[in-house]
Design a protein around this motif. Structure first.
Motif, mmCIF file in Angstrom:
data_model
loop_
_atom_site.group_PDB
_atom_site.id
_atom_site.type_symbol
_atom_site.label_atom_id
_atom_site.label_comp_id
_atom_site.label_asym_id
_atom_site.label_seq_id
_atom_site.Cartn_x
_atom_site.Cartn_y
_atom_site.Cartn_z
ATOM 1 N N PRO A 244 -44.611 4.401 10.931
ATOM 2 C CA PRO A 244 -43.914 5.893 11.056
ATOM 3 C C PRO A 244 -43.306 6.242 12.286
ATOM 4 O O PRO A 244 -42.362 6.529 12.349
ATOM 5 C CB PRO A 244 -45.471 5.679 12.443
ATOM 6 N N ALA A 245 -42.984 4.978 13.147
ATOM 7 C CA ALA A 245 -40.919 4.923 13.793
ATOM 8 C C ALA A 245 -40.264 4.691 13.103
ATOM 9 O O ALA A 245 -38.705 5.231 13.201
ATOM 10 C CB ALA A 245 -41.629 3.599 14.877
ATOM 11 N N THR A 246 -40.475 3.216 12.010
ATOM 12 C CA THR A 246 -39.376 3.163 10.748
ATOM 13 C C THR A 246 -38.887 4.486 10.202
ATOM 14 O O THR A 246 -37.962 4.708 9.883
ATOM 15 C CB THR A 246 -39.566 1.838 9.774
ATOM 16 N N MET A 247 -40.144 5.230 9.531
ATOM 17 C CA MET A 247 -39.521 6.641 9.013
ATOM 18 C C MET A 247 -38.559 7.815 9.717
ATOM 19 O O MET A 247 -37.696 8.203 8.820
ATOM 20 C CB MET A 247 -41.091 7.045 8.447
ATOM 21 N N LEU A 248 -39.129 8.051 11.075
ATOM 22 C CA LEU A 248 -38.573 8.828 11.463
ATOM 23 C C LEU A 248 -36.927 7.994 11.730
ATOM 24 O O LEU A 248 -35.998 9.088 11.672
ATOM 25 C CB LEU A 248 -38.703 9.279 12.886
ATOM 26 N N ALA A 249 -36.976 6.829 11.914
ATOM 27 C CA ALA A 249 -36.007 6.799 12.361
ATOM 28 C C ALA A 249 -34.311 6.661 10.988
ATOM 29 O O ALA A 249 -33.631 7.299 10.776
ATOM 30 C CB ALA A 249 -35.285 4.542 12.492
ATOM 31 N N ALA A 250 -35.353 6.242 9.946
ATOM 32 C CA ALA A 250 -34.107 6.386 8.687
ATOM 33 C C ALA A 250 -34.321 7.655 8.488
ATOM 34 O O ALA A 250 -33.143 7.853 7.783
ATOM 35 C CB ALA A 250 -35.656 5.638 7.622
ATOM 36 N N LEU A 251 -34.857 8.995 8.988
ATOM 37 C CA LEU A 251 -34.893 9.855 8.303
ATOM 38 C C LEU A 251 -33.025 10.791 9.314
ATOM 39 O O LEU A 251 -32.830 11.959 9.564
ATOM 40 C CB LEU A 251 -36.182 11.536 8.930
ATOM 41 N N ASN A 252 -33.936 10.324 10.784
ATOM 42 C CA ASN A 252 -32.518 10.126 11.456
ATOM 43 C C ASN A 252 -31.201 9.528 11.249
ATOM 44 O O ASN A 252 -30.557 10.459 11.462
ATOM 45 C CB ASN A 252 -32.535 9.227 12.992
ATOM 46 N N ASP A 253 -31.106 9.131 10.806
ATOM 47 C CA ASP A 253 -29.351 8.445 9.727
ATOM 48 C C ASP A 253 -29.796 9.263 8.973
ATOM 49 O O ASP A 253 -28.357 9.636 8.666
ATOM 50 C CB ASP A 253 -30.213 7.170 9.185
ATOM 51 N N LEU A 254 -30.147 9.415 7.855
ATOM 52 C CA LEU A 254 -30.419 11.045 7.091
ATOM 53 C C LEU A 254 -29.259 11.885 7.858
ATOM 54 O O LEU A 254 -29.166 12.871 6.929
ATOM 55 C CB LEU A 254 -31.373 10.611 6.248
ATOM 56 N N GLY A 255 -30.210 12.415 8.713
ATOM 57 C CA GLY A 255 -29.980 13.985 9.025
ATOM 58 C C GLY A 255 -28.769 14.047 9.750
ATOM 59 O O GLY A 255 -27.933 14.804 9.211
ATOM 60 N N ARG A 256 -28.664 12.441 10.435
ATOM 61 C CA ARG A 256 -27.114 12.613 11.555
ATOM 62 C C ARG A 256 -25.986 12.535 10.095
ATOM 63 O O ARG A 256 -25.381 12.948 10.389
ATOM 64 C CB ARG A 256 -26.869 11.129 11.877
ATOM 65 N N ASP A 257 -25.726 11.795 9.125
ATOM 66 C CA ASP A 257 -24.775 11.584 7.817
ATOM 67 C C ASP A 257 -24.448 13.013 7.530
ATOM 68 O O ASP A 257 -23.156 13.517 6.831
ATOM 69 C CB ASP A 257 -25.135 10.335 7.119
ATOM 70 N N ASN A 258 -25.264 13.834 7.896
ATOM 71 C CA ASN A 258 -25.718 15.199 6.975
ATOM 72 C C ASN A 258 -25.536 16.168 7.799
ATOM 73 O O ASN A 258 -25.414 17.955 6.775
ATOM 74 C CB ASN A 258 -26.896 15.574 5.788
#
Length: 408
Positions: A244-258
């Motif tokens: 769960p935490a790794t998932m949210l962190a990965a989505l944060n990176d994708l969201g941040r960059d876009n």
């Protein structure tokens, strides 16, 4: 202050920042209390060892630093996202959902150490004081809570800084005057409030944003991703299983960059005033769009509409600090029941602040080609049946229309 005179030991929610360092010293000097510090790693993105060193320098013997990222996402964020919770139609509750977890561990540590009370650094004007304390009392009805911002005699930030200097507490250079705005952050979001953001007509300066590039500066090419869900929770990104935490962190990176997840809102605080804030929830914004997409395929209409009717109430309970209330737990049971068959994969494109759903599939899909096709129905749906359906539903409307005509 008289209510605090018998307190000998306090567990303090400690960030290591100026305000909680002043609170720590105030508890020591004004109450003469032994202090246990508790610092939670909720994915705020800050190095936590400086908090340990500061606590040591201030004579703290019992220093607790805990990595709560997985617990935070698994037991608090994900259950909330199963409900598609939005406060006042906009806010993804990033600050609100962290407080009951912090309170849980404050109370637990107090019980372990035999402390008389817990303490927090929330001000007397905000929502967080309510969230911390309602959660604490729900978990231990006899716990004592110290809220220094409501108890001490300091009237201004100047008074705080003078106290800090008197007690050799380091004051960061940018805190020598009034801070331009205050920030709260965790793995789900960052929120910025106050000072340069207090006029709701003035556009937030770009430097306020903590978690995302500007949509105007985001790449000119869309990022395509696939999210897999099981029982309403995201479990895999682009085919890779993630915690769960790794998932949210990965989505944060994708969201941040876009450039995804920025909102500028004026909200109604539980204590009665309106406040303006700038919130960034990059991963959460992707997650809620994908979750609604897979629900659209797998959730029955009646169940989905009931969830949407209950969602504002559920979101308000979290916002107001009632995570541990029986009504929130009852709603959670209903929500979790609805998620039993919410599974499958959603394909999305992320582009300049937008989350665009481009596909969804599920072995539990309720979508049937033979029902919706404009081609040969093959007997799955007899269009003539619709006439009687419409006439029955029109009966009361026709009766009302006839009465109006007769009265006219």
């Amino acid at each position: 202050m008289s209510k605090l005179k018998d307190i000998k030991k306090v567990v303090l929610a400690y960030s290591g920042g100026l305000d909680t360092s002043i609170i720590l010293k105030w508890l020591q000097t004004e109450l003469g209390a032994e202090v246990v510090t508790f610092t939670a790693d909720l994915g705020q993105g800050e190095e936590l060892e400086p908090a340990r060193r500061k606590a040591e320098m201030m004579g703290i013997q019992d220093i607790r630093i805990m990595d709560l990222r997985e617990e935070f996402v698994k037991d608090f964020v994900f259950p909330m996202f199963r409900a598609n919770a939005l406060y006042e139609g906009t806010y993804l509750l990033g600050t609100s959902i962290a407080r009951p977890l912090i309170s849980k561990h404050l109370v637990k540590i107090a019980e372990e150490t035999g402390a008389d009370a817990i303490a927090h650094g929330a001000t007397g004007k905000g929502n967080d004081q309510v969230r911390f304390e309602l959660s604490a009392y729900a978990l231990n009805p006899d716990i004592k809570v110290i809220a220094p911002w409501r108890d001490w005699s300091f009237k201004s930030r100047t008074d705080l800084i003078e106290f800090a200097e008197q007690h050799q507490i380091q004051v960061p250079k940018d805190k020598q005057g009034e801070a331009p705005f205050s920030v709260d952050a965790n793995l789900l979001h960052s929120s910025s409030e106050g000072k340069v953001l207090e006029d709701p007509w003035v556009e937030p300066p770009e430097y306020v944003h903590q978690r995302s590039v500007s949509p105007f500066d985001a790449p000119d090419v869309a990022t395509e991703i696939e999210l897999e869900f099981l029982k309403g929770d995201a479990i895999a990104l682009n085919g890779k299983k993630l915690s769960p935490a790794t998932m949210l962190a990965a989505l944060n990176d994708l969201g941040r960059d876009n450039g995804i997840g920025r909102i500028d809102l004026v909200e109604n605080r539980f204590v009665g005033m309106k406040s303006r804030g700038v919130y960034e929830t990059p991963g959460g914004t992707i997650l809620i769009a994908a979750h609604r997409a897979i629900e659209s395929l797998t959730l029955d209409r009646g169940a989905g509409h009931l969830k949407d009717e209950l969602m504002p109430r559920y979101a308000e309970l979290i916002y107001n600090g009632f995570w541990y209330s029986p009504e929130r737990e009852m709603l959670q049971a209903l929500i979790d029941k609805s998620q039993e068959d919410v599974e499958g994969t959603v394909r999305l494109k992320l582009y300049k602040g937008n989350v665009i759903v481009t596909g969804r599939k599920s072995a539990k899909s309720l979508y049937r080609d033979d029902l919706v096709t404009f081609e040969d129905d093959r007997g799955a749906y007899d269009q003539k049946d619709a006439e009687g359906f419409i006439r029955l539903n029109a009966l009361r409307l026709r009766t009302l229309a006839a009465r109006r005509r007769n009265q006219g």
